[in-house]
Design a protein around this motif. Structure first.
Motif, PDB file in Angstrom:
ATOM      1  N   VAL A   1       8.948   0.081   0.551  1.00 22.91           N
ATOM      2  CA  VAL A   1      10.123   0.931   0.375  1.00 22.91           C
ATOM      3  C   VAL A   1      10.021   2.168   1.265  1.00 22.91           C
ATOM      4  O   VAL A   1      11.004   2.588   1.898  1.00 22.91           O
ATOM      5  CB  VAL A   1      10.287   1.337  -1.099  1.00 22.91           C
ATOM      6  CG1 VAL A   1      11.386   2.389  -1.255  1.00 22.91           C
ATOM      7  CG2 VAL A   1      10.608   0.113  -1.958  1.00 22.91           C
ATOM      8  N   ASP A   2       8.819   2.748   1.349  1.00 24.25           N
ATOM      9  CA  ASP A   2       8.613   3.898   2.239  1.00 24.25           C
ATOM     10  C   ASP A   2       8.863   3.499   3.696  1.00 24.25           C
ATOM     11  O   ASP A   2       9.441   4.276   4.476  1.00 24.25           O
ATOM     12  CB  ASP A   2       7.188   4.437   2.088  1.00 24.25           C
ATOM     13  CG  ASP A   2       6.959   5.123   0.747  1.00 24.25           C
ATOM     14  OD1 ASP A   2       7.975   5.537   0.129  1.00 24.25           O
ATOM     15  OD2 ASP A   2       5.801   5.227   0.319  1.00 24.25           O
TER      16      ASP A   2
ATOM     17  N   MET B   1      10.873   1.188   4.718  1.00 26.76           N
ATOM     18  CA  MET B   1      12.303   1.026   4.928  1.00 26.76           C
ATOM     19  C   MET B   1      12.987   2.361   5.178  1.00 26.76           C
ATOM     20  O   MET B   1      13.955   2.449   5.931  1.00 26.76           O
ATOM     21  CB  MET B   1      12.932   0.317   3.727  1.00 26.76           C
ATOM     22  CG  MET B   1      12.536  -1.164   3.633  1.00 26.76           C
ATOM     23  SD  MET B   1      13.228  -1.991   2.185  1.00 26.76           S
ATOM     24  CE  MET B   1      14.980  -1.926   2.560  1.00 26.76           C
ATOM     25  N   LYS B   2      12.429   3.404   4.570  1.00 26.04           N
ATOM     26  CA  LYS B   2      12.972   4.737   4.831  1.00 26.04           C
ATOM     27  C   LYS B   2      12.727   5.151   6.277  1.00 26.04           C
ATOM     28  O   LYS B   2      13.458   5.974   6.837  1.00 26.04           O
ATOM     29  CB  LYS B   2      12.341   5.759   3.886  1.00 26.04           C
ATOM     30  CG  LYS B   2      12.726   5.551   2.417  1.00 26.04           C
ATOM     31  CD  LYS B   2      12.028   6.557   1.526  1.00 26.04           C
ATOM     32  CE  LYS B   2      12.380   6.341   0.052  1.00 26.04           C
ATOM     33  NZ  LYS B   2      11.667   7.293  -0.834  1.00 26.04           N
ATOM     34  N   LEU B   3      11.683   4.569   6.884  1.00 22.85           N
ATOM     35  CA  LEU B   3      11.378   4.877   8.285  1.00 22.85           C
ATOM     36  C   LEU B   3      12.200   4.035   9.249  1.00 22.85           C
ATOM     37  O   LEU B   3      12.159   4.260  10.461  1.00 22.85           O
ATOM     38  CB  LEU B   3       9.884   4.636   8.561  1.00 22.85           C
ATOM     39  CG  LEU B   3       8.897   5.571   7.842  1.00 22.85           C
ATOM     40  CD1 LEU B   3       7.461   5.150   8.159  1.00 22.85           C
ATOM     41  CD2 LEU B   3       9.138   7.019   8.265  1.00 22.85           C
TER      42      LEU B   3
END
Length: 464
Positions: free
Chosen positions: A98-99, A101-103
């Motif tokens: 999920v982290d 995907m934030k990138l």
């Protein structure tokens, strides 16, 4: 099943994952490339354009932080900002994914994976990539079209006081979003004024859309200008945007607006007041952001007649009004125009630049040129093509009939010396119709009983 297309890259240090992924996904991609060393990603991306990249998060034994995946995700996006990356992670690494995907990662797949989930996720991601690619191409094409549409085919020539006034009005009104009404006879260069307004406006990087209202059938007016939905009428096989939406952010030039029937004027007024259009067959209006420039050869006093033109629409259109003078009112510009087009057409047809004999220039300056610059330009082009020598005579310009001949176009009886050659009579009839309607093709074609296309073909045939 559709034919496989595109390329997929799978990056994982586990050979079993690479083999399983290739066997599973080769039915959905034209080429599946596997890579066990992330250091090879850069060279592979230089050699191929991937529709999707399936990237593992950890590449070293015992590694579970996902930092290696973060590093290569950043590197991939540095190489291609629109790259579509699907991450492979263990169940316990969902938060890490999920982290990521934030990138900029597109999606993730958890190990051990389910084949249906892998296929659905990767193929959907690949479709996203293709959409982004097509969107980028479309954006680039639109930028090119906007630049090309804003370039006038010819310059606004003239240093007379009348033309200086036109240039002053353009300079003052162009930077604003005010609607402009351009008045003037046919052939004076009203579209050139509209293009100049667009080029010097804040919308110059957007598209310039020109619409000849005289060439649009009344039954198609709403569809052409406002668009239509699929099935709205018999031939509406697809959704289609209208000219207003096509000009979004740019300038919409409405030519021959003075010939628009009153009931269609009302529809146009509604759009200008509400700044939104409703496509034919749609239930919802669409907001528009366009600058409207209109033009007409209808005299100002005719526009002031409320039985011919809605006054509330006129007020909407003529926030700024620019009158383009006819050529007969700026004869001092004629020599400049002649010199420019002599050079232009000599280059176009690879001929030596001719000179104009004194008698010919005198005749050119004396003529009223009811077709204005357009008619003069055509006369120059014809002379450059057909003249037998480099010195152009009166005969080479095929100047119009004498005023006496023009005043008696319907002589009831033919004299013994009158030319009855059908070809020449057809040419003369076309010239008379064009001059009568000040070179308005639509009106001349209607009087001659021809379509616009048929009239253009006959004009080309006769070199008019």
């Amino acid at each position: 099943m559709a034919e496989p297309q595109g390329k997929l890259l799978i990056v994982d240090d586990d050979e079993d994952i690479l083999v399983a992924g290739r066997l599973l996904l080769r039915r959905y991609f034209a080429e599946v490339i596997t890579c066990s060393r992330p250091a090879d990603i850069e060279s592979l991306m230089q050699e191929h354009e991937f529709d999707a990249i399936l990237l593992d998060m950890n590449f070293s034994p015992g590694e579970s932080s996902g930092q290696q995946g973060f590093f290569w995700l950043r590197r991939i996006l540095e190489l291609d900002a629109q790259a579509v990356v699907v991450l492979i992670t263990a169940h316990g690494g969902v938060d890490i994914a999920v982290d990521a995907m934030k990138l900029g990662a597109t999606d993730f797949i958890a190990k051990p994976w389910q084949n249906e989930k892998v296929v659905a996720t990767v193929t959907a991601s690949a479709k996203l990539r293709r959409s982004l690619r097509e969107g980028r191409k479309l954006q680039q094409a639109n930028q090119e079209l906007a630049q090309l549409s804003a370039v006038a085919g010819q310059p606004m020539l003239g240093n007379s006081s009348a033309m200086r006034s036109v240039h002053t009005l353009i300079e003052r009104s162009a930077p604003t979003d005010a609607n402009v009404l351009v008045l003037g006879e046919n052939g004076t260069g009203k579209e050139l004024v509209a293009r100049a307004l667009h080029q010097h406006s804040k919308r110059s990087e957007k598209i310039f859309v020109s619409v000849d209202l005289g060439a649009i059938a009344e039954s198609l007016f709403e569809s052409e200008l406002f668009g239509h939905m699929k099935g709205a009428f018999t031939d509406a096989r697809d959704n289609r945007i209208g000219r207003f939406q096509a000009a979004e952010g740019g300038t919409l030039f409405l030519d021959e607006i003075g010939n628009l029937p009153l009931h269609l004027q009302a529809k146009l007024l509604t759009v200008l007041e509400q700044r939104q259009v409703t496509p034919v067959g749609a239930n919802k209006a669409v907001a528009i952001d366009v600058r409207v420039i209109a033009a007409t050869n209808v005299p100002r006093e005719t526009l002031a007649d409320e039985n011919r033109f809605r006054q509330d629409l006129l007020f909407r259109l003529n926030t700024v009004e620019i009158m383009v003078p006819p050529l007969r009112e700026r004869r001092e510009d004629i020599a400049l125009i002649v010199d420019y087009y002599l050079a232009s057409y000599a280059r176009k047809y690879s001929k030596p630049q001719p000179v104009v004999a004194h008698e010919a220039m005198t005749a050119i300056l004396a003529d009223d040129w009811p077709g204005n610059v357009r008619a003069l330009r055509h006369a120059i082009e014809r002379a450059v093509i057909l003249a037998p020598t480099d010195e152009l005579s009166v005969q080479d310009f095929h100047l119009p009939l004498s005023k006496t001949a023009r005043s008696e176009p319907h002589a009831s009886a033919a004299s013994d010396n009158e030319d009855l050659n059908l070809t020449r009579m057809e040419k003369q009839a076309i010239e008379l119709a064009l001059r009568k309607h000040q070179f308005n093709i639509s009106h001349a074609a209607r009087e001659l009983g021809l379509t616009r296309a048929a009239l253009y073909r006959r004009m080309e045939k006769h070199g008019i």
